[in-house]
Scaffold this motif. Structure first.
Motif, short mmCIF file in Angstrom:
data_model
loop_
_atom_site.label_atom_id
_atom_site.label_comp_id
_atom_site.label_asym_id
_atom_site.label_seq_id
_atom_site.Cartn_x
_atom_site.Cartn_y
_atom_site.Cartn_z
N VAL B 434 53.16 15.70 1.11
CA VAL B 434 53.61 17.10 1.07
C VAL B 434 52.97 17.83 2.25
O VAL B 434 51.78 17.70 2.51
N ASP B 435 53.81 18.56 2.96
CA ASP B 435 53.31 19.27 4.13
C ASP B 435 52.41 20.43 3.68
O ASP B 435 52.85 21.39 3.07
N LYS B 440 43.35 22.27 4.34
CA LYS B 440 43.20 22.09 2.90
C LYS B 440 42.54 20.75 2.56
O LYS B 440 41.97 20.59 1.50
N ARG B 441 42.68 19.80 3.48
CA ARG B 441 42.13 18.47 3.16
C ARG B 441 40.69 18.29 3.66
O ARG B 441 40.10 17.25 3.46
N ILE B 442 40.18 19.30 4.34
CA ILE B 442 38.86 19.11 4.94
C ILE B 442 37.75 19.01 3.90
O ILE B 442 36.98 18.05 3.87
N TRP B 443 37.72 19.96 2.99
CA TRP B 443 36.61 19.97 2.01
C TRP B 443 37.02 19.47 0.63
O TRP B 443 36.32 19.65 -0.32
#
Lengths: 282, 444
Positions: B434-435, B440-443
């Motif tokens: 999902v784009d 958002k995926r860093i932490w």
């Protein structure tokens, strides 16, 4: 001598035409017919042939090194010899070239180099064979044309052996078909064989190992055909022409003794050159 | 005159002329019985001059109406002919058959080695049947021996002239293929001999076989050949022949025709699994045309001790012995040492022949080549489970592979590339992730 004259003098040597036609055949065999020639074997044959030629020229015959005949032998061996052992390929080149320097009668070598290597390895080892069917028959027309073209280009020097062999072989095969009552498609199929063409144009034709007198060459070509016929249709052995040539080769000195004739030399000495003729050993 | 009548009969009854064909010999029909000889299989065991030949055929028709005339390279006597179990040839067929192997892609989000999941051999329907006639004597033909082996009545003929043999067959009510006389005559001049095998119905019912078992002949001759000319006489169309060579040194090949390796080790689309027989037939057809219909195809060359992957287990020493491999079995070899490894190399050759393209009998030679070769075709199933990571690269690679497989298949078989593409279940290359903003995926 100008460069142009030099080039012309070089390509007057008929062996250059042979190299050209043999390269075509090898390229065609590898690219179109997919012969399954291992490149390692090809490299081994070409290298060992030149090494043997160089060493034997220097150490045994003490003549200048001439790579051309060994090159032609390498092509013949690569086209005909099949082996799964690289040592056999190397040995083939050594036997072929070595035999020119070691097995000699009255100043001529007795056996065609590629022929003696093929036969001795087929007899000695299970790892050497000749795939005479590999050329198929569809492409034979083109191959025959290339070979005949070569005869014309080289001004048919000493081509009597080839012509006598092919004619006698065809007469025997067609005669056999007539005797058996077989359709003529059978002998027609039998003469359309690529290995046979290579044999006729590059092995038996070798002017160094054929009789010196024209009549002797005619007789010799027909004799090889007759012996090959006996091997193929009486003994039912494969590779009949190759075996026949090795059997008949020792008769050449005898034919020469009886009929005489002038020994063949690849290069005629140029008038303005002081270099002695070297073709005797090549 | 007799011959003319035979010709007339053959011309009138087209069924006979189109079907009374055979592998090494020819079948002679006694009645207008439908018969279709689709494929024959010949096992050639050869070492030095010793040959054992086993002939099996796919022969559909009424057993009682036929006899088979078989040429052999030399004179044979009683005891040199035997009947083999058909299962032996079937096993050899299965062991050497071109094979399809399938691999399953692992989950691209995990890291596993590619694993071979299964292999399967292809199966061609095969069946067999045959013959019967009556005894007789005629001018020029002496029946040297006449006896029964298994369900066969064997007649060993000593025909000095072909007229005798042809006439004898004719007088006994067999329809002779047109042109047989000339070929028989030619064979006799080459010192070949003939025997006739007919089915003895009584023996057959006693033994309980409903099909024709393979005939075996053992002989010693320097001719390493297979007579196919009689079989081509009035064949309407091409015949299929499989030759299995069992030798000691290496693979066999034909010396008077080109022996070509069948294309192998190629990846083909998944759907080929469901129609492997079709694929194989189309590919073989295309390859024969490529070789101008004059090629002999190598389908298998392997040391009999093993296989990889195995379409069927290698043949046991006992089976090989029954097929005529005289140098194995018996527990001990020539030196009295218990023989372990089997000294047998198997070659499978496939020929599609007719009179026009194969005018001459097949002549063989044994080569020193022990290089393994098999007709092997590979299917790679893409991973179709749920993906838990961004597998876009994997999907793109699969998509490219599928396109490549389609092209390979079109090349091999001559099938239409669009038809092939329509059958392929192409993988969806759209991203499964999902784009969402990169941060958002860093932490997380």
């Amino acid at each position: 001598m100008s460069i142009v004259t030099k080039i012309f003098a070089t390509i007057r040597d008929p062996r250059w035409y042979q190299v050209f036609v043999l390269s075509l055949l090898l390229g065609f065999g590898i690219l179109v017919l997919d012969f399954g020639i291992h490149w390692q074997n090809a490299v081994a044959i070409f290298t060992m042939a030149q090494v043997t030629q160089y060493l034997a020229s220097r150490l045994i015959a003490r003549i200048p090194y001439d790579p051309l005949s060994a090159l032609i032998t390498s092509y013949s061996l690569t086209l005909l010899l099949r082996t799964d052992v690289i040592g056999v390929a190397m040995l083939a080149a050594i036997i072929a070239i070595g035999s020119k320097f070691l097995v000699r009668v009255r100043g001529k070598h007795v056996f065609n180099p590629a022929n003696v290597a093929l036969v001795s390895l087929m007899l000695l080892s299970e790892h050497a064979w000749v795939s005479s069917g590999q050329w198929g028959s569809a492409t034979i027309g083109a191959l025959a044309l290339a070979c005949l073209g070569m005869l014309v280009l080289t001004r048919a020097r000493r081509a009597e052996t080839t012509l006598a062999f092919i004619s006698a072989w065809a007469v025997l095969l067609f005669g056999r078909a007539l005797w058996l009552g077989d359709p003529l498609t059978i002998p027609l199929h039998q003469v359309q064989n690529g290995a046979l063409l290579i044999f006729a144009f590059f092995m038996i034709s070798d002017p160094k190992t054929t009789p010196d007198a024209p009549f002797g060459r005619l007789f010799y070509g027909a004799l090889v055909a007759a012996v090959a016929y006996a091997i193929q249709f009486v003994l039912y052995e494969p590779n009949a022409p190759i075996l026949a040539l090795i059997i008949c080769a020792p008769l050449v000195p005898l034919i020469d003794f009886m009929l005489g004739g002038r020994s063949y030399r690849w290069k005629r000495p140029a008038k303005d050159s002081a270099v002695p003729v070297e073709g005797v050993y090549s | 005159m007799k011959f003319l009548i035979t010709v007339a009969v053959a011309a009138l009854t087209i069924m006979i002329s189109t079907t009374a064909q055979a592998f090494c010999g020819f079948y002679v029909a006694r009645a207008d019985t439908s018969l279709f000889n689709q494929a024959s299989q010949v096992v050639l065991v050869r070492d030095d001059d010793r040959t054992v030949i086993t002939m099996a055929n796919d022969f559909q028709g009424d057993v009682k109406d036929f006899a088979v005339v078989i040429p052999v390279p030399t004179f044979i006597e009683r005891g040199q002919i035997n009947v083999a179990d058909r299962a032996l040839v079937e096993h050899l067929d299965a062991y050497t058959a071109p094979r399809l192997v399938e691999y399953h892609d692992p989950d691209p989000c995990n890291r596993y080695e590619l694993e071979e999941v299964a292999s399967m051999d292809m199966a061609f329907p095969r069946s067999a049947q045959a013959l019967k006639a009556s005894l007789g004597r005629s001018r020029g033909v002496t029946i040297e021996a006449s006896y029964t082996v298994g369900e066969y009545d064997i007649l060993i003929l000593s025909a000095e002239e072909s007229d005798g043999l042809i006439e004898w067959l004719d007088e006994n009510g067999y329809n002779i293929p047109r042109g047989a006389e000339a070929v028989v005559d030619s064979y006799l001049k080459q010192d070949m001999r003939f025997f006739v095998a007919k089915v003895n119905l009584e023996e057959q019912s006693k033994l309980g076989y409903s099909y024709l078992r393979p005939l075996q002949v053992a002989y010693e001759s320097n001719k390493f050949m297979l007579p196919i000319r009689l079989g081509t006489l009035n064949a309407n169309g091409k015949q299929e022949l499989y030759v299995y060579g069992l030798t000691r040194t290496g693979r066999i090949e034909t010396t008077n025709y080109r022996t070509v390796k069948l294309p192998s080790n190629t990846e083909v689309p998944e759907f080929v699994q469901a129609e492997f027989s079709n694929f194989y037939r189309s590919m073989f057809e295309k390859q024969t045309i490529k070789e101008n219909e004059r090629g002999v195809f190598l389908e298998y060359a392997w040391d009999m001790n093993w296989c990889d992957p195995c379409a069927a287990d290698p043949l046991s020493a006992d089976e090989l012995r029954k097929l005529g491999v005289f140098w194995v079995g018996g527990g001990r070899n020539d030196r009295g040492v218990k023989s372990g490894a089997q000294d047998v190399f198997v070659t499978r050759l496939h020929v599609r022949y007719d009179k026009e393209h194969f005018p001459e009998d097949l002549v063989f030679q044994e080569t020193g080549d022990r290089q393994n070769f098999q007709g092997r075709y590979v299917i790679r199933h893409p991973f179709r489970g749920e993906l838990t990571c961004d597998a876009t690269d994997y999907k793109k690679a699969v998509r490219q592979r599928q396109e490549r497989e389609a092209e390979t298949l079109a090349n091999l078989t001559g099938w239409d590339i669009d038809d092939i593409r329509a059958k392929i279940d192409f993988i969806d290359t759209s991203s499964n992730v999902v784009d969402e903003p990169w941060w958002k995926r860093i932490w997380n």
